[in-house]
Design an enzyme around this catalytic site. Structure first.
Site, PDB file in Angstrom:
ATOM      1  CD  GLU A 118      10.325  31.931  26.522  1.00 11.27           C
ATOM      2  OE1 GLU A 118      10.001  33.028  27.017  1.00 11.27           O
ATOM      3  OE2 GLU A 118       9.579  30.956  26.460  1.00 11.27           O
TER       4      GLU A 118
ATOM      5  CB  THR B  70      16.620  38.624  28.493  1.00 10.76           C
ATOM      6  OG1 THR B  70      15.634  39.254  29.319  1.00 10.76           O
ATOM      7  CG2 THR B  70      16.991  37.315  29.167  1.00 10.76           C
TER       8      THR B  70
ATOM      9  CG  ASP C  63      13.048  40.283  31.394  1.00 12.57           C
ATOM     10  OD1 ASP C  63      13.194  41.461  31.779  1.00 12.57           O
ATOM     11  OD2 ASP C  63      12.272  39.955  30.478  1.00 12.57           O
TER      12      ASP C  63
ATOM     13  NE  ARG D 290       6.818  39.093  29.163  1.00 10.78           N
ATOM     14  CZ  ARG D 290       5.725  39.819  28.909  1.00 10.78           C
ATOM     15  NH1 ARG D 290       5.819  41.111  28.642  1.00 10.78           N
ATOM     16  NH2 ARG D 290       4.539  39.251  28.922  1.00 10.78           N
TER      17      ARG D 290
ATOM     18  NE  ARG E 196       4.162  62.428  45.732  1.00  8.87           N
ATOM     19  CZ  ARG E 196       3.240  62.809  46.592  1.00  8.87           C
ATOM     20  NH1 ARG E 196       2.445  61.884  47.144  1.00  8.87           N
ATOM     21  NH2 ARG E 196       3.108  64.075  46.930  1.00  8.87           N
TER      22      ARG E 196
ATOM     23  CG  HIS F 223      11.607  51.029  27.728  1.00  5.42           C
ATOM     24  ND1 HIS F 223      10.291  51.252  28.041  1.00  5.42           N
ATOM     25  CD2 HIS F 223      11.635  49.909  26.968  1.00  5.42           C
ATOM     26  CE1 HIS F 223       9.546  50.312  27.486  1.00  5.42           C
ATOM     27  NE2 HIS F 223      10.332  49.488  26.828  1.00  5.42           N
TER      28      HIS F 223
ATOM     29  CD  GLN G 242      13.982  48.341  34.580  1.00  6.26           C
ATOM     30  OE1 GLN G 242      14.159  47.555  35.482  1.00  6.26           O
ATOM     31  NE2 GLN G 242      12.873  49.058  34.474  1.00  6.26           N
TER      32      GLN G 242
HETATM   33  O1  F6P Z   1      12.140  41.315  28.141  1.00  2.00           O
HETATM   34  C1  F6P Z   1      12.719  42.550  28.403  1.00  2.00           C
HETATM   35  C2  F6P Z   1      11.682  43.573  28.762  1.00  2.00           C
HETATM   36  O2  F6P Z   1      12.355  44.789  29.061  1.00  2.00           O
HETATM   37  C3  F6P Z   1      10.751  43.188  29.902  1.00  2.00           C
HETATM   38  O3  F6P Z   1      11.338  43.309  31.165  1.00  2.00           O
HETATM   39  C4  F6P Z   1       9.589  44.118  29.649  1.00  2.00           C
HETATM   40  O4  F6P Z   1       8.373  43.609  30.155  1.00  2.00           O
HETATM   41  C5  F6P Z   1       9.535  44.187  28.147  1.00  2.00           C
HETATM   42  O5  F6P Z   1      10.825  43.810  27.669  1.00  2.00           O
HETATM   43  C6  F6P Z   1       9.182  45.540  27.607  1.00  2.00           C
HETATM   44  O6  F6P Z   1       9.076  45.423  26.229  1.00  2.00           O
HETATM   45  P1  F6P Z   1       8.990  46.636  25.207  1.00  2.00           P
HETATM   46  O7  F6P Z   1      10.366  47.194  25.067  1.00  2.00           O
HETATM   47  O8  F6P Z   1       8.500  46.007  23.958  1.00  2.00           O
HETATM   48  O9  F6P Z   1       8.044  47.634  25.798  1.00  2.00           O
END
Ligand code: F6P
Length: 343
Positions: free
Chosen positions: A105, A127, A129, A173, A267, A273, A275
């Site tokens: 975006e 993305t 997301d 997000r 737990r 990251h 993912q």
């Molecule tokens: O927009 C992709 C994303 O992985 C989101 O799901 C997450 O909130 C954000 O980026 C994490 O960003 P960064 O890699 O800057 O920590």
């Protein structure tokens, strides 16, 4: 001969390299286009840092995660060199006629502004997301869902062994797509998404009913989820490059609450990251390759100010405005569809 600069901007995701490969192979073969890559997103465009991109550079790239160009959350108007006039001058100096910006975006909105300021630019949406309007899916999402689903499968076996409640936090997000899809695929007993607050009582009711059946509860929570009554998503990591709160951590908050209220040992795992890393799924490779190939058609037709997108199974052209009109969040009925079987 048209000379095009490609850049990848914002958070990386699996499939970026496949876009670059698709564009270079088709652009060279069909349109006599020549490519360079701007390094680290808009920073490379503003500073004029480029590498050559040709058939030999993109060889074998479709399965490679990340981006060979590097990326950043740096905006093209961010510092004193960042103006349309200086970018035009840099492009002229480098002999670059137009830009392909691959991003989410933030990238689409910067691209729109640059286009309005007279720069030849087209876009490719990405993305994990999956929250970008104007396209049915973004590449990177399928890979993230696959990784999250595998994590659920793994958490279930250890959770079952200890009779624990396992909470998996995924990214996204303010959109719950990754949670909804991975939670559905992994058979989670509760899926918590940013679009739909739930009370702690309701969550614990689902968890307890699973335990009462002799099973180990599996809860998937999106990083942007808000418990009923919370005004903002949980954030304790400051702001990102676009001044947005960095999310993550709600799973760790929720787990002790569930444990206290239900008495079930709980737990939390924050997937983070993981993912976004590694090889793209076949679906993402195909989508990314098709988008990369299609964006060269936009360039050949001089249709600047647009991006390529997926509608159904077709690759189409949409304006940046359409992509930016709204966030593509999970509709209430899509959530309700799954919610009836929680617990
Ligand atoms: O927009 C992709 C994303 O992985 C989101 O799901 C997450 O909130 C954000 O980026 C994490 O960003 P960064 O890699 O800057 O920590």
């Amino acid at each position: 001969m048209t000379r095009i600069g490609i850049l990848t901007s914002g958070g990386d995701c699996p499939g970026l390299n496949a876009v670059i490969r698709g564009a270079v192979l088709k652009g060279e073969t069909l349109y006599d286009q020549e490519f360079v890559g701007f390094l680290e997103g808009w920073r490379g465009l503003v500073k004029g840092e480029v590498i050559p991109l040709d058939r030999s550079v993109v060889r074998g790239l479709s399965h490679q995660g990340g981006t060979i160009l590097g990326t950043s959350r740096f905006g093209p108007y961010q510092d004193e060199e960042g103006s349309a006039e200086s970018i035009k001058a840099t492009m002229k100096r480098l002999g670059v006629d137009g830009v392909i910006a691959i991003g989410g975006e933030g990238t689409a909105s910067a691209s729109k502004r640059l286009h309005n300021d007279g720069i030849n630019i087209v876009g490719v949406p990405k993305t994990i997301d999956n929250d970008l309007n104007g396209t049915d899916y973004t590449f990177g999402f399928d890979t993230a869902v696959e990784i999250a689903t595998e994590s659920i499968d793994r958490l279930r076996t250890t959770g079952n062994s200890h009779r624990r409640c396992m909470v998996l936090e995924v990214m996204g997000r303010h959109a719950g797509w990754i949670a909804l899809h991975s939670g559905t695929a992994g058979g989670a007993h509760a899926i918590l998404i940013p679009e739909q607050p739930e009370t702690l009582e309701q969550i614990c009711e689902w968890v307890s009913s699973v335990r009462d059946r002799g099973r180990s509860p599996m809860v998937v929570v999106a990083e942007g989820f808000k418990l009923a009554g919370m005004d903002h998503a949980y954030s304790d990591k400051g702001l990102d490059g676009f001044d947005r709160p960095r999310l993550g951590g709600i799973g760790e908050v929720l787990a002790p609450m569930i444990e206290r209220q239900t008495g079930i040992e709980t737990r939390a795992t924050v997937l983070g990251h993981i993912q976004r890393g590694g090889v793209p799924t076949a679906f993402d490779r195909v989508l990314a390759t098709r988008l990369g190939m299609a964006v060269t058609d936009l360039v050949a037709d001089g249709e600047w100010g647009k991006m390529v997108a997926l509608h159904g199974t077709d690759i189409v052209r949409v304006g940046f405005d359409e992509a930016l009109a709204d966030h593509k969040v999970v509709p209430a009925d899509r959530y309700q569809e799954m919610r009836v079987i929680f617990g």
